[in-house]
Scaffold this active site. Structure first.
Site, PDB file in Angstrom:
ATOM      1  N   HIS A 114       0.818  -1.222   0.000  1.00 33.71           N
ATOM      2  CA  HIS A 114       0.000   0.000   0.000  1.00 33.71           C
ATOM      3  C   HIS A 114       0.849   1.267   0.000  1.00 33.71           C
ATOM      4  O   HIS A 114       0.365   2.334   0.377  1.00 33.71           O
ATOM      5  CB  HIS A 114      -0.951   0.003   1.205  1.00 33.71           C
ATOM      6  CG  HIS A 114      -2.079  -0.985   1.061  1.00 33.71           C
ATOM      7  ND1 HIS A 114      -2.942  -1.290   2.086  1.00 33.71           N
ATOM      8  CD2 HIS A 114      -2.492  -1.726   0.007  1.00 33.71           C
ATOM      9  CE1 HIS A 114      -3.830  -2.189   1.668  1.00 33.71           C
ATOM     10  NE2 HIS A 114      -3.572  -2.476   0.414  1.00 33.71           N
ATOM     11  N   CYS A 122       4.967  11.427  -8.201  1.00 34.59           N
ATOM     12  CA  CYS A 122       4.676  12.525  -9.134  1.00 34.59           C
ATOM     13  C   CYS A 122       3.690  12.034 -10.189  1.00 34.59           C
ATOM     14  O   CYS A 122       3.944  11.048 -10.880  1.00 34.59           O
ATOM     15  CB  CYS A 122       5.962  13.014  -9.793  1.00 34.59           C
ATOM     16  SG  CYS A 122       5.641  14.311 -11.002  1.00 34.59           S
ATOM     17  N   CYS A 141       8.244  18.515  -7.869  1.00 30.62           N
ATOM     18  CA  CYS A 141       8.798  17.161  -7.997  1.00 30.62           C
ATOM     19  C   CYS A 141      10.316  17.251  -8.186  1.00 30.62           C
ATOM     20  O   CYS A 141      10.781  17.939  -9.101  1.00 30.62           O
ATOM     21  CB  CYS A 141       8.158  16.454  -9.187  1.00 30.62           C
ATOM     22  SG  CYS A 141       8.999  14.887  -9.582  1.00 30.62           S
ATOM     23  N   THR A 182      -4.418  -7.810  11.122  1.00 26.35           N
ATOM     24  CA  THR A 182      -5.166  -7.260   9.983  1.00 26.35           C
ATOM     25  C   THR A 182      -6.614  -7.713  10.050  1.00 26.35           C
ATOM     26  O   THR A 182      -6.896  -8.858  10.411  1.00 26.35           O
ATOM     27  CB  THR A 182      -4.471  -7.616   8.645  1.00 26.35           C
ATOM     28  OG1 THR A 182      -5.272  -7.125   7.571  1.00 26.35           O
ATOM     29  CG2 THR A 182      -4.219  -9.097   8.465  1.00 26.35           C
ATOM     30  N   ASN A 207      -4.199 -12.162  15.968  1.00 23.16           N
ATOM     31  CA  ASN A 207      -5.014 -10.949  16.091  1.00 23.16           C
ATOM     32  C   ASN A 207      -5.496 -10.876  17.528  1.00 23.16           C
ATOM     33  O   ASN A 207      -5.744 -11.899  18.152  1.00 23.16           O
ATOM     34  CB  ASN A 207      -6.215 -11.011  15.125  1.00 23.16           C
ATOM     35  CG  ASN A 207      -6.826  -9.645  14.881  1.00 23.16           C
ATOM     36  OD1 ASN A 207      -7.221  -8.951  15.810  1.00 23.16           O
ATOM     37  ND2 ASN A 207      -6.894  -9.253  13.620  1.00 23.16           N
TER      38      ASN A 207
END
Ligand code: NAD
Length: 240
Positions: A114, A122, A141, A182, A207
């Protein structure tokens, strides 16, 4: 190679989510007191939101990036780095997180599906550059010198995650798939367990709660990442 739950393990894929960084003080996505309590994700983390209110989106990501300097990797991050350096087979680490706590915890290979808070993309030349300051809609940039074309190099809702082909190849050939912290609500990552399982892997979820995909795993270890991850890593390295 390690012996884990009656089978030999040579290749491991580890998927991490916001829960692994929670005990470092990085807010998760949807937990109570999470990141989005104050914001509707659709106002922050979509290309449409950026087009509508770039100042809000720049501010949100500038703040998150600046907060990274006040948090540290925890025992779960460092345990995974130990696994990567000492396991005699292969360990592929893929994270949905945009923080840099795996790297600072010692991991040399991290696949950021991600994107990363500490990079800007840019939209004119498509180059990704390290984020070193706060950004706004007149930032330049460093690669092509265009003005006003930089956006956070993170994958927003509706966009395609990075490295999907490589991840799918890793899932298809792993013997053990471990998902840590997650929620199982964000795809395609939520589907990795099914992919790995169909290809023959043993699957383990860590978890602190029952997640939306818990029932898809062979084994569930319910508890805090800083306790459960070092425990599982010890087990894997002892049997290696
Ligand atoms: P999520 O917030 O949807 O779910 C977090 C999960 O972690 C929950 O299931 C929760 O029960 C579990 N959890 C919380 N604290 C835990 C702990 N101490 N030990 C073990 N488990 C714990 O997160 P997600 O599934 O990763 O959602 C994906 C999206 O969140 C991604 O797009 C990612 O980019 C984004 N995100 C990243 C960060 C980060 O970089 N640290 C932070 C927030 C959100």
């Amino acid at each position: 190679m390690a012996y884990f739950r009656n089978r030999f393990v040579q290749r491991i894929v580890v998927l991490t989510g916001a829960g692994i960084s929670a005990e470092s003080g990085v807010p998760t996505f949807r937990d109570k007191d999470g990141l989005w309590e104050k914001h509707d994700p659709m106002d922050i983390a979509t290309p449409e939101a950026f087009a509508r209110d770039p100042a809000l989106v720049y501010r949100f990501y500038n703040e998150r990036r600046n907060k990274l300097s006040s948090v540290q990797p925890n025992l779960a991050h460092t345990a995974l780095a130990q696994l990567q350096s000492h396991f005699p087979g292969e360990v592929f680490l893929v994270t949905q997180n945009v923080d840099d706590l795996h790297e600072r915890g010692g991991s040399e290979q991290v696949c950021h599906m991600h994107g990363q808070l500490q990079a800007m993309l840019c939209t004119a030349c498509n180059s990704s550059s390290p984020a070193t300051v706060d950004y706004n809609s007149i930032s330049v940039c460093p690669a092509c010198t265009s003005r006003g074309t930089l956006r956070p190099d993170v994958v927003w809702f509706g966009e395609i995650p990075y490295f999907i082909e490589e991840i799918e190849t890793q899932l298809a050939s792993c013997d053990l798939f471990i998902a840590i912290g997650t929620s199982g609500l964000v795809y395609p990552a939520a589907g990795f367990v099914q992919h790995a399982r169909l290809c023959g892997a043993t699957t383990v979820e860590i978890n602190r709660e029952i997640s939306d995909v818990t029932e898809l795993f062979h084994h569930q270890r319910q508890g805090l990442a800083t306790i459960e991850v070092p425990g599982l890593v010890r087990e894997l390295l002892q049997q290696a």
